[in-house]
Scaffold this motif. Structure first.
Motif, PDB file in Angstrom:
ATOM      1  N   GLY A  40     -16.577  34.657 -10.688  1.00 46.66           N
ATOM      2  CA  GLY A  40     -17.914  35.090 -10.313  1.00 46.66           C
ATOM      3  C   GLY A  40     -18.556  35.971 -11.360  1.00 46.66           C
ATOM      4  N   PRO A  41     -19.806  36.391 -11.082  1.00 50.91           N
ATOM      5  CA  PRO A  41     -20.568  37.167 -12.073  1.00 50.91           C
ATOM      6  C   PRO A  41     -20.031  38.580 -12.301  1.00 50.91           C
ATOM      7  N   GLU A  42     -19.285  39.150 -11.337  1.00 47.93           N
ATOM      8  CA  GLU A  42     -18.780  40.515 -11.540  1.00 47.93           C
ATOM      9  C   GLU A  42     -17.690  40.572 -12.603  1.00 47.93           C
ATOM     10  N   PHE A  43     -17.117  39.424 -12.958  1.00 49.01           N
ATOM     11  CA  PHE A  43     -16.088  39.373 -14.007  1.00 49.01           C
ATOM     12  C   PHE A  43     -16.606  38.664 -15.258  1.00 49.01           C
ATOM     13  N   LYS A  44     -17.895  38.790 -15.529  1.00 47.73           N
ATOM     14  CA  LYS A  44     -18.448  38.088 -16.691  1.00 47.73           C
ATOM     15  C   LYS A  44     -17.914  38.655 -18.008  1.00 47.73           C
ATOM     16  N   ASP A  45     -17.499  39.930 -18.024  1.00 50.15           N
ATOM     17  CA  ASP A  45     -16.961  40.545 -19.237  1.00 50.15           C
ATOM     18  C   ASP A  45     -15.445  40.405 -19.333  1.00 50.15           C
ATOM     19  N   PHE A  46     -14.843  39.636 -18.439  1.00 52.05           N
ATOM     20  CA  PHE A  46     -13.387  39.475 -18.419  1.00 52.05           C
ATOM     21  C   PHE A  46     -12.917  38.738 -19.666  1.00 52.05           C
ATOM     22  N   GLU A  47     -11.899  39.306 -20.313  1.00 52.46           N
ATOM     23  CA  GLU A  47     -11.275  38.675 -21.473  1.00 52.46           C
ATOM     24  C   GLU A  47      -9.809  38.435 -21.155  1.00 52.46           C
ATOM     25  N   PHE A  48      -9.294  37.293 -21.519  1.00 55.53           N
ATOM     26  CA  PHE A  48      -7.906  36.961 -21.232  1.00 55.53           C
ATOM     27  C   PHE A  48      -6.937  37.818 -22.038  1.00 55.53           C
ATOM     28  N   GLU A  49      -7.402  38.385 -23.146  1.00 56.45           N
ATOM     29  CA  GLU A  49      -6.560  39.275 -23.931  1.00 56.45           C
ATOM     30  C   GLU A  49      -6.262  40.561 -23.164  1.00 56.45           C
ATOM     31  N   ASP A  50      -7.119  40.914 -22.177  1.00 55.77           N
ATOM     32  CA  ASP A  50      -6.893  42.113 -21.379  1.00 55.77           C
ATOM     33  C   ASP A  50      -5.678  41.969 -20.467  1.00 55.77           C
ATOM     34  N   LEU A  51      -5.176  40.766 -20.275  1.00 51.52           N
ATOM     35  CA  LEU A  51      -3.995  40.565 -19.443  1.00 51.52           C
ATOM     36  C   LEU A  51      -2.717  41.036 -20.147  1.00 51.52           C
ATOM     37  N   ASN A  52      -2.790  41.215 -21.461  1.00 49.47           N
ATOM     38  CA  ASN A  52      -1.658  41.773 -22.203  1.00 49.47           C
ATOM     39  C   ASN A  52      -1.548  43.252 -21.841  1.00 49.47           C
ATOM     40  N   PRO A  53      -0.383  43.711 -21.354  1.00 46.97           N
ATOM     41  CA  PRO A  53      -0.275  45.105 -20.919  1.00 46.97           C
ATOM     42  C   PRO A  53      -0.601  46.127 -22.004  1.00 46.97           C
ATOM     43  N   LYS A  54      -0.198  45.873 -23.231  1.00 46.51           N
ATOM     44  CA  LYS A  54      -0.500  46.819 -24.306  1.00 46.51           C
ATOM     45  C   LYS A  54      -2.002  46.945 -24.525  1.00 46.51           C
ATOM     46  N   THR A  55      -2.699  45.811 -24.525  1.00 54.68           N
ATOM     47  CA  THR A  55      -4.143  45.826 -24.724  1.00 54.68           C
ATOM     48  C   THR A  55      -4.828  46.534 -23.569  1.00 54.68           C
ATOM     49  N   PHE A  56      -4.367  46.286 -22.349  1.00 52.08           N
ATOM     50  CA  PHE A  56      -4.959  46.912 -21.173  1.00 52.08           C
ATOM     51  C   PHE A  56      -4.813  48.425 -21.240  1.00 52.08           C
ATOM     52  N   VAL A  57      -3.613  48.916 -21.525  1.00 55.25           N
ATOM     53  CA  VAL A  57      -3.378  50.361 -21.580  1.00 55.25           C
ATOM     54  C   VAL A  57      -4.186  50.988 -22.702  1.00 55.25           C
ATOM     55  N   ARG A  58      -4.209  50.357 -23.861  1.00 53.20           N
ATOM     56  CA  ARG A  58      -4.969  50.897 -24.998  1.00 53.20           C
ATOM     57  C   ARG A  58      -6.459  51.000 -24.652  1.00 53.20           C
ATOM     58  N   LYS A  59      -6.992  49.972 -23.996  1.00 53.55           N
ATOM     59  CA  LYS A  59      -8.408  49.960 -23.638  1.00 53.55           C
ATOM     60  C   LYS A  59      -8.709  51.042 -22.590  1.00 53.55           C
ATOM     61  N   GLN A  60      -7.833  51.196 -21.601  1.00 53.94           N
ATOM     62  CA  GLN A  60      -8.049  52.202 -20.566  1.00 53.94           C
ATOM     63  C   GLN A  60      -7.964  53.615 -21.132  1.00 53.94           C
ATOM     64  N   LEU A  61      -7.009  53.863 -22.018  1.00 51.35           N
ATOM     65  CA  LEU A  61      -6.890  55.193 -22.613  1.00 51.35           C
ATOM     66  C   LEU A  61      -8.077  55.507 -23.521  1.00 51.35           C
ATOM     67  N   ALA A  62      -8.610  54.489 -24.180  1.00 54.33           N
ATOM     68  CA  ALA A  62      -9.753  54.719 -25.061  1.00 54.33           C
ATOM     69  C   ALA A  62     -11.000  55.084 -24.256  1.00 54.33           C
ATOM     70  N   THR A  63     -11.171  54.483 -23.072  1.00 51.92           N
ATOM     71  CA  THR A  63     -12.383  54.745 -22.293  1.00 51.92           C
ATOM     72  C   THR A  63     -12.218  55.887 -21.308  1.00 51.92           C
ATOM     73  N   HIS A  64     -11.016  56.093 -20.749  1.00 54.90           N
ATOM     74  CA  HIS A  64     -10.806  57.099 -19.703  1.00 54.90           C
ATOM     75  C   HIS A  64      -9.690  58.064 -20.059  1.00 54.90           C
ATOM     76  N   GLY A  65      -9.513  58.393 -21.309  1.00 52.35           N
ATOM     77  CA  GLY A  65      -8.400  59.227 -21.746  1.00 52.35           C
ATOM     78  C   GLY A  65      -8.401  60.613 -21.128  1.00 52.35           C
TER      79      GLY A  65
END
Length: 152
Positions: free
Chosen positions: A55-80
């Motif tokens: 659906g439209p609420e996941f329009k920014d979804f990237e499959f690379e975000d499913l990698n745990p390292k990428t997910f944690v790095r992205k979360q720490l960068a935005t909500h550190g």
């Protein structure tokens, strides 16, 4: 993606020519390329279908975000700050200071545990006469060898 040196690539080409022959090799390469194109097209349509179903609420979804390292790095960068990242930095700096203090304390010790030989900053014996180069005397039959706690 692949780390193939030019020498290895030449060896693979020569090996392919020897195994398949020069007349069948172009046909095999064309079939391999068409198979790769089909797999890429299949994966792209599968990704588009998943995005459409989410659906439209996941329009920014990237499959690379499913990698745990990428997910944690992205979360720490935005909500550190929310995760206490600043506290972790302070804790790390505190450990570094404690380690530096312990190192200074160890270097401050100038004698071995038995208090016999002075030791300099490099950990070498500061005996002005230098180390003894003579062989120690043989032990008596009932005498126990000396025990060094630092050697064990």
């Amino acid at each position: 993606m692949f780390d193939i040196s030019p020498l290895k690539l030449v060896a693979l080409v020569v090996l392919a020519v020897v195994i398949f022959g020069p007349d069948k090799l172009p046909k095999l390469v064309a079939e391999a390329m068409s198979f790769i194109r089909k797999v890429r097209a299949f994966s792209e349509t599968a990704k588009e279908d998943i995005r459409k179903e989410l659906g439209p609420e996941f329009k920014d979804f990237e499959f690379e975000d499913l990698n745990p390292k990428t997910f944690v790095r992205k979360q720490l960068a935005t909500h550190g700050e929310e995760f206490g990242l600043n506290d972790l930095k302070e804790l790390r700096n505190g450990f570094s200071k404690d380690a530096a203090d312990a190192t200074a304390a160890v270097k401050a010790v100038r004698a071995d545990p038995l208090g016999k030989v002075a030791v300099d900053d490099a950990g070498t014996a500061a005996d002005p006469a230098g180390p003894s180069l003579t062989k120690p005397a043989a032990l008596a039959p009932d005498e126990r060898p000396p025990y060094d706690l630092d050697a064990t």
